[in-house]
Design a protein around this motif. Structure first.
Motif, short mmCIF file in Angstrom:
data_model
loop_
_atom_site.label_atom_id
_atom_site.label_comp_id
_atom_site.label_asym_id
_atom_site.label_seq_id
_atom_site.Cartn_x
_atom_site.Cartn_y
_atom_site.Cartn_z
N LYS A 260 0.64 -1.37 -0.05
CA LYS A 260 0.02 0.06 -0.04
C LYS A 260 0.83 1.43 0.02
O LYS A 260 0.58 2.11 -0.42
N LEU B 30 1.23 3.51 -3.19
CA LEU B 30 0.40 4.81 -3.54
C LEU B 30 1.10 6.21 -3.33
O LEU B 30 0.74 6.84 -3.97
N GLU C 3 1.46 8.47 -6.55
CA GLU C 3 0.70 9.83 -6.58
C GLU C 3 1.74 10.88 -7.13
O GLU C 3 1.29 12.14 -7.15
N LYS D 134 -10.55 -2.22 -5.61
CA LYS D 134 -10.25 -0.83 -4.57
C LYS D 134 -9.37 0.03 -5.03
O LYS D 134 -9.50 1.12 -4.72
N LEU D 135 -8.43 -0.30 -5.74
CA LEU D 135 -7.34 0.40 -6.09
C LEU D 135 -7.80 1.21 -7.27
O LEU D 135 -7.25 2.42 -7.40
N LYS E 155 -10.57 2.02 -7.82
CA LYS E 155 -11.67 3.19 -7.38
C LYS E 155 -10.85 4.27 -6.64
O LYS E 155 -11.24 5.51 -6.93
N TYR E 156 -9.90 4.15 -5.78
CA TYR E 156 -9.12 4.97 -5.09
C TYR E 156 -8.44 5.95 -5.98
O TYR E 156 -8.43 7.19 -5.98
N LEU E 157 -7.82 5.31 -7.15
CA LEU E 157 -7.07 6.13 -8.07
C LEU E 157 -7.86 6.90 -8.83
O LEU E 157 -7.61 8.06 -9.36
N ASN E 158 -9.23 6.51 -9.21
CA ASN E 158 -10.52 7.50 -9.98
C ASN E 158 -10.62 8.47 -9.20
O ASN E 158 -10.80 9.62 -9.79
N GLU E 159 -10.77 8.43 -7.93
CA GLU E 159 -11.07 9.51 -7.04
C GLU E 159 -9.79 10.49 -6.88
O GLU E 159 -10.10 11.70 -6.88
N LYS E 160 -8.74 10.01 -7.30
CA LYS E 160 -7.56 11.04 -7.08
C LYS E 160 -7.41 11.59 -8.58
O LYS E 160 -6.44 12.23 -8.71
#
Length: 600
Positions: free
Chosen positions: A495, A498, A502, A554-555, A557-562
């Motif tokens: 994790k 990330l 970023e 989950k990964l 979704k997280y990156l899409n939100e970023k």
């Protein structure tokens, strides 16, 4: 290569090297420009015998250093400036210097001693023929004033089609790369047995046959036919000379026409067994065609049933004749040069390799076949030079057919890595997590990354090009650096990655995100909760893998939100066993791109 293209290449290289030769000429320098070519055996050859001792100098490893027997207290050095090879013709441009023993003050270590016979044929350009251990070479020394004579001289000594293509012994990934390449795939391939005989070319003339092996030895099946008849040969076949028979496996010339541009099956149909007279039975070696993995396995099985004394397999394209011919042996061997108690590969000047059998009756400067543990097998009088390298893999054809070490999947994953890396911008800076031994160095170089940070706590790069910055540490500990792209390819997910991702604009990922319980001869995968264990026997990198399964949804979704978008790369494995395909389906491949980078 056609006759016209061969002539064009010879003339081009001779001209280019003559221009370099002209620029190197200086009062204190002797520049040598020569073309060398192995030629067939010469009966009743009379030449001046001479012994030459070679040395190596630790201070100048690039120098060839020798002491001629007839020149007391003289040391001659030669440094190669340029080398070009066209078929069996080697061009070499060198700088030579002569010293007295007292003026050459660097330490010398004896290397090898050669005894040769040499005969001068003509001057300007100088033509010499040398003989060493039954191998004959013509050497043409020329310059910037007579380079245009080189082709005619070479043509006068060159035997059509000889020496023939030699099958390459290589690893499974190269074999798969060639078999699946676009330039050959439409033709298909075939497997045949590797007959354990003497590799020859048969020159057929007026119902009679002459055979020439790879070293230039001549086998005359009829007293009325001589080497001079070769240019008049009606047919030329490639064959294996066995004890009681001749196994033909290619036709290079038919009815006075070069047929190497024809497809392989067409060339075999040109073979006329009853046309010529020999004291041996002539027959065509069986071949077994394939275009997919299932047919490949069947071809291997069928070849094993052929009535041929064999020590392996041969892989040949069904297209026009090429140099891409491969061999695979169940018990690989290597041909080494014996010199002063040591065993040398062709490219070696220094060797500590010694025979396992101290009592074997070796002859100095002769080539012998050895098992890989250096047990001598036999002298190879049919060999001109020793092997260039030790066979890299034992029986790669059978490993592919039996999925030993999952070679098809390894090749497939290597190709996918290239596809993913291609999606990153050229001239960008890449941070690669889990670089290991640098298996992707050639990909980075070919795709023109401006800089690559290779990060791995167990980093062992084979070499470090200028554009690569090695960082032997965990990625969490790297100092502040600037990069555009991140690659995480077949590396256990963490994790903390990330924080690194970023900081980039592009990110590629290859991961096992859908592991499942499965066990077969080539691998075993066990899943427990969100962890998995993978064991691939006969694999250097996957003998015992234990990882936490990545939650890819989950990964994403997280990156899409970023602010990242992604593309899943679908590249199915087709040339492989069903077991390898099942393992392949457990992996996924993704390309991520920051949306703001797209807008720019």
């Amino acid at each position: 290569m056609t006759d016209s293209s061969f002539k064009r290449e010879i003339n081009r290289v001779a001209h280019e090297l003559s221009l370099i030769y002209e620029n190197l000429i200086a009062p204190t320098v002797n520049v040598e420009l020569e073309a060398r070519m192995t030629i067939p055996f010469i009966e009743s050859f009379e030449g001046d015998e001479r012994t030459i001792t070679y040395f190596r100098c630790p201070d100048f490893p690039s120098l060839t250093i020798r002491k001629p027997e007839n020149k007391t207290n003289i040391i001659e050095t030669k440094e190669l400036v340029e080398k070009r090879v066209i078929e069996n013709v080697t061009f070499a441009l060198s700088i030579e210097k002569t010293y007295t023993e007292f003026s050459f003050r660097n330490s010398l270590i004896p290397s090898i001693t050669r005894t040769i016979r040499r005969k001068r044929i003509r001057n300007q350009p100088n033509i010499d023929i040398t003989e060493e251990n039954g191998i004959f070479t013509v050497e043409i020394e020329f310059n910037n004033k007579n380079y245009n004579e080189i082709f005619d001289i070479i043509k006068s000594y060159k035997v059509p089609f000889w020496p023939s293509i030699k099958p390459k012994e290589t690893h499974s990934s190269e074999i798969l790369g060639v078999v699946l390449s676009n330039r050959y795939f439409n033709y298909g391939w075939c497997i045949s047995t590797k007959a354990d005989g003497v590799h020859v070319l048969l020159y057929c003339y007026n119902k009679n046959v002459i055979a020439i092996d790879d070293s230039g030895r001549i086998f005359n099946f009829c007293e009325s036919v001589s080497l001079q008849n070769i240019d008049e040969s009606e047919d030329v076949y490639e064959a294996e000379l066995m004890q009681n028979e001749i196994l033909i496996f290619d036709c290079l010339k038919h009815n006075n026409k070069n047929v190497t541009e024809y497809n392989y099956l067409e060339r075999l149909r040109f073979v006329e067994l009853d046309k010529y007279c020999t004291n041996k039975i002539m027959r065509v070696k069986p071949i077994h065609e394939f275009i997919n993995f299932e047919q490949f396995c069947k071809a291997i099985n069928n070849a094993q049933q052929d009535d041929v004394f064999s020590d392996g397999f041969i892989l040949t394209s069904l297209g026009p004749r090429t140099s891409d011919v491969f061999k695979s042996k169940e018990k690989p061997t290597v041909d080494l040069l014996y010199s002063k108690g040591f065993l040398f590969l062709s490219s070696e000047k220094i060797s500590t390799r010694v025979s396992k059998n101290d009592n074997y009756p070796f002859i100095e400067n002769c080539i012998y076949e050895f098992s890989l543990d250096l047990e001598p097998i036999k002298q190879r009088n049919d060999k001109i030079i020793p092997n260039y390298y030790i066979p890299p893999e034992v029986n790669p054809f059978m490993k592919i057919a039996k999925s030993i070490g999952v070679p098809c999947l390894r090749y497939h994953h290597n190709k996918i890595k290239y596809i993913l890396l291609q999606k990153l911008p050229k001239k960008s800076t890449l941070l690669d997590i889990g670089s290991g031994k640098g298996g992707d160095l050639s990909k980075w170089n070919h795709l023109h990354f401006s800089k690559v940070y290779a990060v791995d706590p167990d980093l062992e790069l084979r070499n470090v090009p200028k554009f690569v910055v090695p960082i032997k540490d965990y990625v969490q500990n790297i100092p502040p650096i600037q990069f555009d792209c991140v690659s995480i390819l077949f590396v256990p997910w963490n994790k903390d990655f990330l924080n690194i991702i970023e900081k980039a604009k592009y990110f590629i990922l290859a991961t096992m995100d859908y592991p499942s319980n499965y066990e077969c001869n080539c691998f075993k995968c066990e899943v427990e909760d969100d962890n998995f264990k993978l064991h691939i026997p006969n694999s250097q990198t996957a003998l015992d893998i234990q990882e936490k399964t990545i939650d890819i949804k989950k990964l994403i979704k997280y990156l899409n939100e970023k602010g990242w978008k992604y593309e899943e790369i679908n590249f199915p494995l087709t040339f492989a066993s069903e077991d390898e395909k099942i393992l392949s389906n457990m992996y996924s491949f993704y390309f991520f791109e920051l949306k703001s980078a797209v807008l720019k």
